[in-house]
Motif scaffolding. Sequence first.
Motif, short mmCIF file in Angstrom:
data_model
loop_
_atom_site.label_atom_id
_atom_site.label_comp_id
_atom_site.label_asym_id
_atom_site.label_seq_id
_atom_site.Cartn_x
_atom_site.Cartn_y
_atom_site.Cartn_z
N GLU A 1 -16.36 3.01 3.55
CA GLU A 1 -15.77 2.26 4.55
C GLU A 1 -16.91 2.37 5.84
OE1 GLU A 1 -14.31 4.60 3.04
OE2 GLU A 1 -12.27 3.95 1.94
N ASN B 1 -6.26 -0.67 -1.61
CA ASN B 1 -5.78 0.28 -2.75
C ASN B 1 -4.46 1.21 -2.34
OD1 ASN B 1 -7.96 1.66 -0.63
ND2 ASN B 1 -6.25 3.33 -1.08
N SER C 1 -10.55 4.40 -3.03
CA SER C 1 -11.06 3.05 -2.16
C SER C 1 -11.76 2.08 -3.39
CB SER C 1 -11.87 3.03 -1.04
OG SER C 1 -11.24 3.61 -0.01
N HIS D 1 -6.36 12.10 0.98
CA HIS D 1 -6.81 10.93 1.01
C HIS D 1 -7.94 10.79 -0.27
CE1 HIS D 1 -6.33 7.69 4.03
NE2 HIS D 1 -7.41 7.05 3.43
N LYS E 1 0.64 -1.20 -0.14
CA LYS E 1 -0.05 -0.01 -0.08
C LYS E 1 0.71 1.23 -0.01
CE LYS E 1 -3.80 0.85 2.53
NZ LYS E 1 -5.09 1.19 1.68
MG MG Z 1 -8.65 3.38 3.26
#
Ligand code: MG
Length: 309
Positions: A172, A137, A143, A221, A46
């Motif tokens: 999530e 990811n 994601s 992010h 990652k």
């Molecule tokens: Mg994540």
Amino acid sequence: MITLNLQHIVEALKNDDVAAIPTETVYGLAGKADSYKAVAKIYNLKGRPSFNPLIVHVSCFEHIETFAEISPEQKACMDFFWSQKKSLTVVLNLKEKHPLTPLVTAGLPTVAIRMPHHPLALEIIHCTGPLAAPSANVSNKLSPTKAEHVQLSFKSNAPFILDGGECLVGVESTILNLASKKPELLRAGGVLKEDLEHYFKSDVPYVHTNIPNAPGQLKHHYSPGCPVILNKADVENGSVLLGFGPHTPPYAIFNLSKTANLEEAAHNLFTAMHKLALMKPKSITVMPIPKYGIGLAINDRLERAACTI
Ligand code: MG
Ligand code: TXA
């Protein structure tokens, strides 16, 4: 490689390797939570900073009892939400002695735990024991809600990926801190702040912080690889429009929900963002989405995608 062979995945995991598995929220990059080798490989693949701990996925309460302190009240809370197939992660105190590799918790005295309700994920964990699994990811990217997204993200480094179709929820899990004095909401998701407050019959504050110690809350992010412009319906040259609701203009490339249904929008969010990112636009413009219910989680992900620091 994308596969439908669950046994291959179980074998890889039992051999301290990693594999991508479907959950009802997003695909996870899984490895045995007691395996230093597997968890180190997760961080490596990652490109995830080692101070950002992982969620441990379990298929039963017996799993939890091996590594976390769990009071009857905490158990009742998990049972309440998990038995209704809600995607909730709880943070508990670690036991003094436990089999998890310290990499999973990034050295914290607490651990994040989730029982997914995707039948394939549960079957795998039942065979392997607790699995550490962040979203599958490359760090800071979108994601994955489909097996193909995982393959695209890791390219030639992609592990075995079990194809379980498109994820149902699409964002999530909600993260609830039960290790603090009073319950705190650490990440918005499918279990709403309102649901938690109804359960606890008190305010559950949303602790929004950027300190690595309350991790995952890293600001930048979910990057689609181009700037993201929020809360607009008119697009500049070279930008593509992500619509929401019945008033979406016809030039929008994708409408998250024609009927302005927030659950549907959450389900479609990452799939749409992946689709738009593949068009390599100058930017992605997103129409306003209400900030209540699961709209809070949608806006949280979009604001992070739009953040440039
Ligand atoms: Mg994540
Ligand atoms: O829906 C999900 O939760 C997905 C699927 C695969 O289960 N997993 C997921 O994992 O989103 P990840 O690694 O992308 O996000 C885990 C979050 C991070 O924000 C991390 O900082 C936080 O959980 N976390 C892990 N351990 C923690 C702890 N002890 N205290 C507070 N936050 C923690």
